[in-house]
Design a protein around this motif. Structure first.
Motif, mmCIF file in Angstrom:
data_model
loop_
_atom_site.group_PDB
_atom_site.id
_atom_site.type_symbol
_atom_site.label_atom_id
_atom_site.label_comp_id
_atom_site.label_asym_id
_atom_site.label_seq_id
_atom_site.Cartn_x
_atom_site.Cartn_y
_atom_site.Cartn_z
ATOM 1 N N LEU A 177 0.842 -1.197 0.000
ATOM 2 C CA LEU A 177 0.000 0.000 0.000
ATOM 3 C C LEU A 177 0.878 1.248 0.000
ATOM 4 N N MET A 178 0.436 2.257 -0.711
ATOM 5 C CA MET A 178 1.081 3.565 -0.678
ATOM 6 C C MET A 178 -0.007 4.569 -0.333
ATOM 7 N N CYS A 179 0.284 5.462 0.618
ATOM 8 C CA CYS A 179 -0.726 6.448 1.019
ATOM 9 C C CYS A 179 -0.133 7.851 1.001
ATOM 10 N N ASP A 180 -1.019 8.830 1.061
ATOM 11 C CA ASP A 180 -0.587 10.221 1.161
ATOM 12 C C ASP A 180 -0.643 10.663 2.627
ATOM 13 N N ASN A 181 -0.402 11.934 2.872
ATOM 14 C CA ASN A 181 -0.354 12.448 4.240
ATOM 15 C C ASN A 181 -1.717 12.463 4.935
ATOM 16 N N MET B 283 -3.143 5.633 -2.310
ATOM 17 C CA MET B 283 -2.812 6.085 -3.655
ATOM 18 C C MET B 283 -2.508 4.906 -4.579
ATOM 19 N N SER B 284 -2.097 3.798 -3.988
ATOM 20 C CA SER B 284 -1.760 2.617 -4.777
ATOM 21 C C SER B 284 -1.883 1.389 -3.892
ATOM 22 N N ASP B 285 -2.312 0.290 -4.485
ATOM 23 C CA ASP B 285 -2.363 -0.978 -3.762
ATOM 24 C C ASP B 285 -1.999 -2.103 -4.720
#
Length: 173
Positions: free
Chosen positions: A56-60, A65-67
């Motif tokens: 997983l990628m996340c923002d603040n 944002m991506s999985d």
């Protein structure tokens, strides 16, 4: 991504601990499975239980944002990242305009910042703000697992990985 969105995300991350130009935090988490009948050992992770390894990628703001939920539990986090769209996207930047923050377990790249094992200098201590900033992805994973208790244990079926990104999209909405 618009230039404004990139700027806003970088400013949001910078407010946390002063880490500039960051576009996201990235980590993987294991989602437990009942042992599949075929290729069972591929799904056994380093902790000894069967799982899929979800990147997983996340923002603040904890928005996903991506999985990527394509890999069995035995797959290393660094391999998943190298094989992902994220890696290709950041490698294609003409000049280093932004980067991701990762946790231990990834390989250092020109676009991926990693925590130091030991801070020896004042500059190292400043860089260690990375830890405060990168904890966002760990909290995001915790929030997802809280909201989607079905992530506690899944039945191993062919379409199990396809259901996980839908959960992420619901969380981001």
């Amino acid at each position: 991504m618009t230039t404004q969105a990139i700027h806003d995300r970088a400013m949001g991350f910078s407010r946390i601990a002063g880490f500039p130009k960051e576009q996201g935090c990235i980590d993987c988490t294991h989602i437990a499975l009942q042992a599949p009948l075929e290729d069972s050992e591929m799904f056994r992770n380093r902790k000894g239980f069967h799982s899929i390894n979800v990147q997983l990628m996340c923002d603040n703001m904890h928005r996903i944002m991506s999985d990527d939920a394509r890999y069995p539990g035995s797959t290393h986090d660094a391999f998943i990242l190298c094989d992902s769209v994220i890696s290709a996207m950041f490698q294609q930047q003409p000049e280093r305009q932004s980067w991701l923050l990762g946790v231990k377990g990834y390989r250092l790249a020109t676009w991926l910042m990693m925590p130091l094992r030991v801070a020896r200098t004042e500059a190292d201590h400043e860089y260690m703000s990375h830890i405060a900033t990168c904890s966002i992805i760990e909290r995001t994973i915790g929030i997802l697992k809280q909201h989607f208790r079905c992530w506690t244990i899944l039945e191993a079926t062919c379409n199990t990985p396809l259901r996980l990104p839908v959960s992420c999209l619901l969380h981001a909405a």
